[in-house]
Design a protein around this motif. Sequence first.
Motif, PDB file in Angstrom:
ATOM      1  N   GLU A 101      -6.674   3.107  -1.932  1.00 42.38           N
ATOM      2  CA  GLU A 101      -7.800   2.281  -1.521  1.00 42.38           C
ATOM      3  C   GLU A 101      -7.669   0.878  -2.100  1.00 42.38           C
ATOM      4  OE1 GLU A 101     -11.319   4.304  -2.753  1.00 42.38           O
ATOM      5  OE2 GLU A 101     -11.206   5.792  -1.146  1.00 42.38           O
ATOM      6  N   ARG A 102      -8.110  -0.114  -1.307  1.00 45.65           N
ATOM      7  CA  ARG A 102      -8.059  -1.512  -1.756  1.00 45.65           C
ATOM      8  C   ARG A 102      -9.039  -1.723  -2.911  1.00 45.65           C
ATOM      9  NH1 ARG A 102      -4.970  -6.084  -0.457  1.00 45.65           N
ATOM     10  NH2 ARG A 102      -5.247  -5.741   1.776  1.00 45.65           N
TER      11      ARG A 102
ATOM     12  N   LYS B  89       0.854  -1.193   0.000  1.00 43.15           N
ATOM     13  CA  LYS B  89       0.000   0.000   0.000  1.00 43.15           C
ATOM     14  C   LYS B  89       0.888   1.241   0.000  1.00 43.15           C
ATOM     15  CE  LYS B  89      -3.724   2.295   2.593  1.00 43.15           C
ATOM     16  NZ  LYS B  89      -3.085   3.585   2.881  1.00 43.15           N
TER      17      LYS B  89
ATOM     18  N   ASN C  99       4.590  -1.768   3.482  1.00 38.29           N
ATOM     19  CA  ASN C  99       3.825  -0.629   2.987  1.00 38.29           C
ATOM     20  C   ASN C  99       4.645   0.651   2.999  1.00 38.29           C
ATOM     21  OD1 ASN C  99       1.514  -2.182   2.521  1.00 38.29           O
ATOM     22  ND2 ASN C  99       0.778  -1.880   4.604  1.00 38.29           N
TER      23      ASN C  99
ATOM     24  N   TYR D 148      -9.611  -4.507  -6.663  1.00 34.98           N
ATOM     25  CA  TYR D 148      -9.339  -5.851  -7.164  1.00 34.98           C
ATOM     26  C   TYR D 148      -9.274  -5.832  -8.690  1.00 34.98           C
ATOM     27  CZ  TYR D 148     -10.958  -6.737  -2.449  1.00 34.98           C
ATOM     28  OH  TYR D 148     -11.109  -6.705  -1.093  1.00 34.98           O
TER      29      TYR D 148
ATOM     30  N   TYR E  19      -4.216  -1.851  -5.286  1.00 28.11           N
ATOM     31  CA  TYR E  19      -4.570  -0.570  -4.673  1.00 28.11           C
ATOM     32  C   TYR E  19      -4.737   0.482  -5.758  1.00 28.11           C
ATOM     33  CZ  TYR E  19      -3.372  -2.414  -0.078  1.00 28.11           C
ATOM     34  OH  TYR E  19      -3.341  -3.147   1.078  1.00 28.11           O
TER      35      TYR E  19
ATOM     36  N   TYR F 285     -14.902  -3.187  -3.597  1.00 28.05           N
ATOM     37  CA  TYR F 285     -15.147  -4.278  -2.659  1.00 28.05           C
ATOM     38  C   TYR F 285     -16.532  -4.900  -2.853  1.00 28.05           C
ATOM     39  CZ  TYR F 285     -15.842  -6.700   1.801  1.00 28.05           C
ATOM     40  OH  TYR F 285     -16.112  -7.633   2.755  1.00 28.05           O
TER      41      TYR F 285
ATOM     42  N   ASP G 206      -5.603  -8.888  -5.486  1.00 26.95           N
ATOM     43  CA  ASP G 206      -5.624  -7.645  -4.715  1.00 26.95           C
ATOM     44  C   ASP G 206      -4.794  -6.569  -5.406  1.00 26.95           C
ATOM     45  OD1 ASP G 206      -7.062  -9.068  -2.923  1.00 26.95           O
ATOM     46  OD2 ASP G 206      -5.462  -9.292  -1.450  1.00 26.95           O
TER      47      ASP G 206
END
Length: 619
Positions: free
Chosen positions: A84-85, A68, A231, A87, A170, A142, A168
Amino acid sequence: MTKKVKKLLRKKFPKFMQKKLVILYVGIILAFAGLVVRITYINAASGEEYTKIVLDQQQYDSRTIPYKRGDIVDRNGTKLATSERVYNVVLDVKAMLDDEDYVEPTKQVLKDCFGIEEETVDSLIENNPDSRYSVLLKGIDYETAQKFNAIDEDDENYPNVRGIWLEDDYQRTYPYSTLASDVIGFTVDGNVGNGGIEGYYNSTLNGTDGREYGYLDSGSSVERTVKEPVNGKTVVSTIDLQVQSVVEKYIQQFNDERKNNATPGEGSKNTAVMVMNPQNGEILAEASYPNYDLNNPRDLTKYYTQEQLDAMSDQEKLDALNTLWKNFCVTDTYEPGSTIKPFTVAAALETGALTGEETFYCGGSLHIGDYDIHCINRDGHGTLTVKGAIENSCNVALMQIGEMIGAVDFTKYQHIFGFGEMTGIDLPGEAETSGLLYTADNMDETSLATNAFGQNFNVTMTQMMAGFCSLINGGYYYEPHIVKQIQDENGNVIENVEPVLVKRTVSEETSTLVKDYMRGVVLEGSGQPADIAGYEVGGKTGTAEKLPRSEGKNLVSFIAYAPQENPEIAVYVVIDEPNEYDQAQSSLAVQMASDIMKEIFPYLGITQTAVDQTAAEAQ
């Protein structure tokens, strides 16, 4: 006993023993031959299946874990940039093609869940049917990921969906869109910072990817070894979100009001503002117009019509973007105009060319070399004190002061104040101005005269602000900086960026005198709109006639501070070519500065005058 042993050793193996050894040897050879045949058969008959098992094991059980990127926050911890996470949708085409019954259900889920059209999948099947890793879509949120996970686990209703998986990732986001766009910068693919803090502190903000390794143990169970990602670090800027917001509000208001005013186009070529703490070099706000949306930095539609964009070549669009992305406060140079006059007087006081008790006569112009150089007041100011010369922004008086200083000391003090020098600000793209100043050897009398009142040499806003802060804080030149702290992802302080005192420019006595002159500008001169009730504000206006002089294009400015004793804040406004019929109006910059100061002074708790403090306590 020894003779018997030697005799036994000399005896040959019996024939029946020799036959047994030959049979055993032949048996071993045949067994190895059979094993080779079996392996060859398995490889030919089922090799593809076993290869797929190995590849699948690598695909799903050995993966990169992205780090991150660190946040950029304001001085109070408010996030200005974060990651932000999200996919990415990945398709294992070969797994999908293992059975023809898998193809249509898989394509349908890709369309229903992610909006990926069948044509996209068909193209992959045609061009790369053996692909084990094809990224179809990036940045899935998400909620969408959860929707797919529910489908993926529902073997009853979706038994034939194969080869889809999510990895995953970011995504860099900027909660305040255009706010502080010049200061923050943005990222391009691969977490590479472009401009601003994102670019200058790129290695600090970046981390290191982790890795998850999958393998089969002796019991054929899948074991996993995880190397966690490291990170990126959080960069705490000196920017104050509230001050920055106020600054940008008035910049936008000014340009909106003057859009298509005197000529078609924006309200100015450039409008820029800096707010700095003169006691340590921290920048509380820095903004320029035009700005851009950090979440969509390549969008030009705010400033160009679709027709104009369609007519542009790729190179013209790139040039337009580079112009939009530049930070005027750091990268652009210009002639400062009359805001340089306090510096000229300070140099004269420091060298002993002035005592502060002198008077000068202004008849409206002065003949220097081969030129008659006019004052702002063509009719002349008459006799002026040094303070009066600053209050009335008298070019004639400043030319005489410049002559008193002389080229050697004048050019020396230009560098002492930081002009022609790199400030060391922690932002990329700082303009190199060493070649934009005269030397003592090539400065003639006309150049000395015009330099004395701010024409015929170039500076940057950052240089002006850093030098000006040293004029008002007692002579201490601090390196301007935009970052105050580095933290780890948990908020623990790794490094404090301490103020860097670079040098001493003037004495305390000179600083006090020059501040007195600039207080007079606000009380009696062209800076009167900045006389804010309850605060002692000092400053200097500037109007620079741009080259070529005959075109009537001007850059107007106002640089100010408060309070008079031990200044706590400095504000600098520059408006380059305001969209006005008469551009030579420094009052435009004074008014913007006044509006900004009225709003930020109470928020910052700037010290008020004794009378107002008493009144406030009484209430």
